[in-house]
Scaffold this motif. Structure first.
Motif, PDB file in Angstrom:
ATOM      1  N   LEU A  92       0.826  -1.206   0.000  1.00 36.34           N
ATOM      2  CA  LEU A  92       0.000   0.000   0.000  1.00 36.34           C
ATOM      3  C   LEU A  92       0.860   1.255   0.000  1.00 36.34           C
ATOM      4  N   MET A  93       1.942   1.230   0.768  1.00 36.13           N
ATOM      5  CA  MET A  93       2.846   2.385   0.796  1.00 36.13           C
ATOM      6  C   MET A  93       3.477   2.602  -0.573  1.00 36.13           C
ATOM      7  N   SER A  94       3.863   1.512  -1.226  1.00 36.36           N
ATOM      8  CA  SER A  94       4.433   1.625  -2.567  1.00 36.36           C
ATOM      9  C   SER A  94       3.405   2.160  -3.549  1.00 36.36           C
ATOM     10  N   SER A  95       2.162   1.719  -3.419  1.00 41.25           N
ATOM     11  CA  SER A  95       1.088   2.211  -4.297  1.00 41.25           C
ATOM     12  C   SER A  95       0.839   3.698  -4.080  1.00 41.25           C
ATOM     13  N   ILE A  96       0.888   4.128  -2.837  1.00 36.87           N
ATOM     14  CA  ILE A  96       0.697   5.557  -2.533  1.00 36.87           C
ATOM     15  C   ILE A  96       1.818   6.387  -3.143  1.00 36.87           C
ATOM     16  N   GLU A  97       3.044   5.900  -3.032  1.00 36.42           N
ATOM     17  CA  GLU A  97       4.190   6.610  -3.611  1.00 36.42           C
ATOM     18  C   GLU A  97       4.060   6.723  -5.127  1.00 36.42           C
ATOM     19  N   ALA A  98       3.647   5.610  -5.778  1.00 41.15           N
ATOM     20  CA  ALA A  98       3.447   5.640  -7.228  1.00 41.15           C
ATOM     21  C   ALA A  98       2.316   6.595  -7.598  1.00 41.15           C
ATOM     22  N   ALA A  99       1.253   6.606  -6.799  1.00 43.69           N
ATOM     23  CA  ALA A  99       0.128   7.504  -7.062  1.00 43.69           C
ATOM     24  C   ALA A  99       0.545   8.973  -6.926  1.00 43.69           C
ATOM     25  N   GLU A 100       1.407   9.248  -5.948  1.00 40.30           N
ATOM     26  CA  GLU A 100       1.900  10.618  -5.776  1.00 40.30           C
ATOM     27  C   GLU A 100       2.694  11.062  -7.005  1.00 40.30           C
ATOM     28  N   GLY A 101       3.552  10.156  -7.525  1.00 36.32           N
ATOM     29  CA  GLY A 101       4.322  10.490  -8.718  1.00 36.32           C
ATOM     30  C   GLY A 101       3.439  10.716  -9.933  1.00 36.32           C
ATOM     31  N   LYS A 102       2.446   9.848 -10.105  1.00 40.05           N
ATOM     32  CA  LYS A 102       1.525   9.981 -11.223  1.00 40.05           C
ATOM     33  C   LYS A 102       0.716  11.268 -11.114  1.00 40.05           C
ATOM     34  N   LEU A 103       0.289  11.584  -9.913  1.00 42.82           N
ATOM     35  CA  LEU A 103      -0.502  12.792  -9.693  1.00 42.82           C
ATOM     36  C   LEU A 103       0.321  14.044  -9.988  1.00 42.82           C
ATOM     37  N   ALA A 104       1.579  14.049  -9.563  1.00 42.96           N
ATOM     38  CA  ALA A 104       2.450  15.200  -9.825  1.00 42.96           C
ATOM     39  C   ALA A 104       2.648  15.398 -11.328  1.00 42.96           C
ATOM     40  N   GLN A 105       2.837  14.303 -12.068  1.00 44.34           N
ATOM     41  CA  GLN A 105       3.016  14.403 -13.513  1.00 44.34           C
ATOM     42  C   GLN A 105       1.747  14.902 -14.189  1.00 44.34           C
ATOM     43  N   LEU A 106       0.598  14.426 -13.733  1.00 44.48           N
ATOM     44  CA  LEU A 106      -0.664  14.880 -14.311  1.00 44.48           C
ATOM     45  C   LEU A 106      -0.882  16.371 -14.068  1.00 44.48           C
ATOM     46  N   LYS A 107      -0.561  16.832 -12.877  1.00 46.61           N
ATOM     47  CA  LYS A 107      -0.694  18.265 -12.582  1.00 46.61           C
ATOM     48  C   LYS A 107       0.234  19.088 -13.483  1.00 46.61           C
ATOM     49  N   LYS A 108       1.449  18.584 -13.701  1.00 46.43           N
ATOM     50  CA  LYS A 108       2.394  19.273 -14.574  1.00 46.43           C
ATOM     51  C   LYS A 108       1.872  19.323 -16.003  1.00 46.43           C
ATOM     52  N   ASP A 109       1.328  18.201 -16.479  1.00 46.89           N
ATOM     53  CA  ASP A 109       0.786  18.148 -17.845  1.00 46.89           C
ATOM     54  C   ASP A 109      -0.399  19.101 -18.007  1.00 46.89           C
ATOM     55  N   VAL A 110      -1.244  19.177 -16.993  1.00 46.96           N
ATOM     56  CA  VAL A 110      -2.385  20.090 -17.059  1.00 46.96           C
ATOM     57  C   VAL A 110      -1.917  21.539 -17.189  1.00 46.96           C
ATOM     58  N   LYS A 111      -0.906  21.920 -16.398  1.00 47.29           N
ATOM     59  CA  LYS A 111      -0.375  23.289 -16.468  1.00 47.29           C
ATOM     60  C   LYS A 111       0.242  23.568 -17.833  1.00 47.29           C
ATOM     61  N   GLU A 112       0.964  22.585 -18.388  1.00 46.22           N
ATOM     62  CA  GLU A 112       1.572  22.777 -19.698  1.00 46.22           C
ATOM     63  C   GLU A 112       0.507  22.961 -20.777  1.00 46.22           C
ATOM     64  N   HIS A 113      -0.557  22.177 -20.721  1.00 47.75           N
ATOM     65  CA  HIS A 113      -1.621  22.319 -21.711  1.00 47.75           C
ATOM     66  C   HIS A 113      -2.347  23.658 -21.550  1.00 47.75           C
TER      67      HIS A 113
END
Length: 288
Positions: free
Chosen positions: A107-128
């Motif tokens: 679960l901790m590993s899944s949370i860490e992966a989710a945090e990374g994915k979420l950060a990338q999605l936020k970055k992509d949204v700002k770029e668009h």
């Protein structure tokens, strides 16, 4: 009957210490009954058996024996059930603890992966969003330039057309004038009025004269008009193409931005659910 249980890890008692309390053995009861009967027969041989109180005692003791034996069987059955419960529930609890201990790191590993994915999605949204803003500004700038260019070209075409018409009119007037000067009647009349001007016929025959110069000017105006019209047509076509492509690109970026926002919301929801699952698992481990 009483049972002693001190195990607290699974069901609150220890099955290895669960034993029935000492009870009167059936053999001892039989010996006591026989002794009582023998003494009673010796002392009261003349009494009738139905009225013999010793028989009542024997019957009572026999009933007590059966009751004790029945309670002993129930105690043994209850003991076996408790032993089975401790073994099965204890094993299930151990398995549950092991599963929770293995699940927590996942679960901790899944949370860490989710945090990374979420950060990338936020970055992509700002770029668009930035790309859409840039495209919007570029379209506004191109529109302003096109409007100014169109206005200038329209004015230049109008001026060139007016110049062509003016030169044409001037050529007509000059040609008529020179033609009138070449006439015989006009020559005699000028000769009488102004002898010094009688032989003047203008510069119509000289190379590069007024008429030739005006014809060149007329050609320049006509060429300027044609070139400006061509440039205007080309500029309008390029502007329309740019606006079409920019509009399509802006629409595509908007759709991608909407999709990214939905993915971001889903990632945030999954992260929260995983964090909740992790808290529940940690609480279960703390209670175990």
């Amino acid at each position: 009957l009483k049972f002693v249980c001190s195990r607290s890890s699974c069901c609150g008692f220890r099955p290895d210490t669960l034993k029935p309390a000492p009870a009167m053995a059936p053999r001892v009861l039989l010996l006591l009954a026989h002794s009582a009967i023998a003494g009673a027969v010796t002392q009261r041989a003349g009494l009738h058996i139905a009225a013999n109180p010793i028989r009542k005692v024997v019957n009572m003791l026999q009933m007590m024996q059966k009751k004790v034996e029945a309670e002993a069987e129930k105690a043994d059955e209850l003991f076996e059930k408790y032993m089975c419960y401790c073994k099965t529930s204890g094993g299930a609890l151990s398995q549950s603890i092991e599963a929770a201990e293995a699940k927590a790191p996942e679960l901790m590993s899944s949370i860490e992966a989710a945090e990374g994915k979420l950060a990338q999605l936020k970055k992509d949204v700002k770029e668009h969003q930035a790309d859409r803003t840039s495209a919007k500004n570029a379209m506004a700038e191109a529109t302003a330039i096109r409007e100014k260019e169109h206005s200038e070209n329209t004015q230049a075409i109008a001026d060139a057309a007016a110049g062509v018409e003016a030169v044409k009119s001037a050529l007509v007037v000059l040609k008529e004038f020179y033609a009138s000067q070449a006439g015989e009647g006009s020559f005699l009349q000028r000769r009488r009025q102004m002898p010094e001007m009688a032989a003047y016929k203008g510069m119509q025959n000289a190379k590069g004269g007024v008429i030739g110069m005006l014809e060149v000017i007329e050609s320049d105006f006509a060429r300027l008009k044609a070139e400006t019209e061509t440039a205007e047509t080309q500029a309008a076509s390029e502007y329309d193409k740019f606006m079409t492509e920019s509009t399509a690109s802006k629409t595509a970026k908007h759709e991608e931005e909407v999709k990214l926002k939905l993915d971001k919301d889903q990632a945030e929801f999954e992260r929260e659910q995983t964090q909740k699952d992790l808290r529940t698992t940690e609480e279960e481990l703390a209670k175990a």
